[in-house]
Motif scaffolding. Sequence first.
Motif, PDB file in Angstrom:
ATOM      1  N   SER A 191     -27.535  54.448  -6.805  1.00 11.17           N
ATOM      2  CA  SER A 191     -28.765  55.327  -7.006  1.00 11.17           C
ATOM      3  C   SER A 191     -29.517  55.283  -5.892  1.00 11.17           C
ATOM      4  N   VAL A 192     -30.453  56.148  -5.715  1.00  9.70           N
ATOM      5  CA  VAL A 192     -31.579  56.033  -4.459  1.00  9.70           C
ATOM      6  C   VAL A 192     -32.083  54.907  -4.684  1.00  9.70           C
ATOM      7  N   GLY A 193     -31.935  53.774  -3.721  1.00  4.25           N
ATOM      8  CA  GLY A 193     -32.766  52.580  -3.648  1.00  4.25           C
ATOM      9  C   GLY A 193     -31.608  51.383  -3.840  1.00  4.25           C
ATOM     10  N   SER A 194     -30.232  51.690  -3.905  1.00  6.07           N
ATOM     11  CA  SER A 194     -29.185  50.853  -3.995  1.00  6.07           C
ATOM     12  C   SER A 194     -28.810  50.538  -2.590  1.00  6.07           C
ATOM     13  N   ILE A 195     -28.195  49.085  -2.893  1.00  4.41           N
ATOM     14  CA  ILE A 195     -27.453  48.696  -1.573  1.00  4.41           C
ATOM     15  C   ILE A 195     -26.184  48.598  -2.061  1.00  4.41           C
ATOM     16  N   ALA A 196     -25.460  49.267  -1.177  1.00  3.63           N
ATOM     17  CA  ALA A 196     -23.883  49.316  -1.822  1.00  3.63           C
ATOM     18  C   ALA A 196     -22.795  48.778  -0.749  1.00  3.63           C
ATOM     19  N   ALA A 197     -22.120  47.860  -1.004  1.00  8.45           N
ATOM     20  CA  ALA A 197     -21.033  47.431  -0.194  1.00  8.45           C
ATOM     21  C   ALA A 197     -19.798  48.053  -0.448  1.00  8.45           C
ATOM     22  N   VAL A 198     -19.276  48.768   0.617  1.00  6.54           N
ATOM     23  CA  VAL A 198     -18.136  49.551   0.383  1.00  6.54           C
ATOM     24  C   VAL A 198     -16.832  49.125   1.453  1.00  6.54           C
ATOM     25  N   ARG A 199     -15.794  49.106   1.112  1.00  7.91           N
ATOM     26  CA  ARG A 199     -14.540  48.455   1.815  1.00  7.91           C
ATOM     27  C   ARG A 199     -13.727  49.850   2.414  1.00  7.91           C
ATOM     28  N   ASN A 200     -13.742  49.988   3.432  1.00  6.84           N
ATOM     29  CA  ASN A 200     -12.626  51.183   3.915  1.00  6.84           C
ATOM     30  C   ASN A 200     -11.184  51.027   3.563  1.00  6.84           C
ATOM     31  N   LEU A 201     -10.514  51.594   2.736  1.00  6.82           N
ATOM     32  CA  LEU A 201      -9.185  51.412   2.289  1.00  6.82           C
ATOM     33  C   LEU A 201      -8.286  51.519   3.655  1.00  6.82           C
ATOM     34  N   GLN A 202      -8.531  52.209   4.458  1.00  7.98           N
ATOM     35  CA  GLN A 202      -7.728  52.557   5.763  1.00  7.98           C
ATOM     36  C   GLN A 202      -7.682  51.216   6.335  1.00  7.98           C
ATOM     37  N   ASP A 203      -8.775  50.692   6.688  1.00  9.35           N
ATOM     38  CA  ASP A 203      -9.004  49.364   7.720  1.00  9.35           C
ATOM     39  C   ASP A 203      -9.254  48.258   7.028  1.00  9.35           C
ATOM     40  N   SER A 204      -9.789  48.040   5.869  1.00  9.11           N
ATOM     41  CA  SER A 204     -10.114  47.177   5.116  1.00  9.11           C
ATOM     42  C   SER A 204     -11.398  46.313   5.568  1.00  9.11           C
ATOM     43  N   ASN A 205     -12.271  47.169   6.498  1.00  6.99           N
ATOM     44  CA  ASN A 205     -13.559  46.614   6.824  1.00  6.99           C
ATOM     45  C   ASN A 205     -14.575  47.081   5.689  1.00  6.99           C
ATOM     46  N   TYR A 212     -24.627  49.276   2.969  1.00  4.21           N
ATOM     47  CA  TYR A 212     -25.427  50.521   3.260  1.00  4.21           C
ATOM     48  C   TYR A 212     -26.504  50.450   2.200  1.00  4.21           C
ATOM     49  N   LYS A 213     -27.698  50.818   2.658  1.00  7.02           N
ATOM     50  CA  LYS A 213     -28.842  51.031   1.950  1.00  7.02           C
ATOM     51  C   LYS A 213     -28.890  52.600   1.653  1.00  7.02           C
ATOM     52  N   ILE A 214     -28.949  52.930   0.345  1.00 14.59           N
ATOM     53  CA  ILE A 214     -29.141  54.502   0.184  1.00 14.59           C
ATOM     54  C   ILE A 214     -30.507  54.754  -0.284  1.00 14.59           C
ATOM     55  N   LEU A 215     -31.176  55.255   0.778  1.00  8.68           N
ATOM     56  CA  LEU A 215     -32.530  55.416   0.542  1.00  8.68           C
ATOM     57  C   LEU A 215     -32.840  57.107   0.585  1.00  8.68           C
ATOM     58  N   GLY A 216     -34.277  57.223   0.863  1.00  9.00           N
ATOM     59  CA  GLY A 216     -34.886  58.672   0.764  1.00  9.00           C
ATOM     60  C   GLY A 216     -34.153  59.660   1.749  1.00  9.00           C
ATOM     61  N   ALA A 217     -34.369  60.792   1.608  1.00  6.47           N
ATOM     62  CA  ALA A 217     -34.158  61.907   2.813  1.00  6.47           C
ATOM     63  C   ALA A 217     -34.432  61.766   4.114  1.00  6.47           C
ATOM     64  N   TRP A 218     -35.544  61.047   4.339  1.00  2.90           N
ATOM     65  CA  TRP A 218     -35.869  60.960   5.623  1.00  2.90           C
ATOM     66  C   TRP A 218     -35.792  59.413   6.111  1.00  2.90           C
TER      67      TRP A 218
END
Length: 89
Positions: A14-28, A32-38
């Motif tokens: 949600s807004v205010g989350s910190i999400a770690a994501v793995r790119n499935l093409q290169d495994s990196n 990311y911090k998902i914050l407000g519009a600005w």
Amino acid sequence: RITDFKEAGLGQVSVGSIAAVRNLQDSNTVTYKILGAWDSDPDNQIIAYKTPLGQALLGRKLGDQVKVKIGSSEETYEIVSIGRHADQA
């Protein structure tokens, strides 16, 4: 509206989350911090919830996969962890 992002939970992104994501093409894995519009600062892995990746992640849970199309490129990511921005010191 000013927010401290304390409403963010750990069950889904949600807004205010910190999400770690793995790119499935290169495994990196990138966190990311998902914050407000600005609040975007892509060089520091801070993205607004209105960006294509932010929109794709909102409401998703640990282990979910999302496809994100940016320009002519499409990437698939898996959510590997979810935290809260408000919990950072």
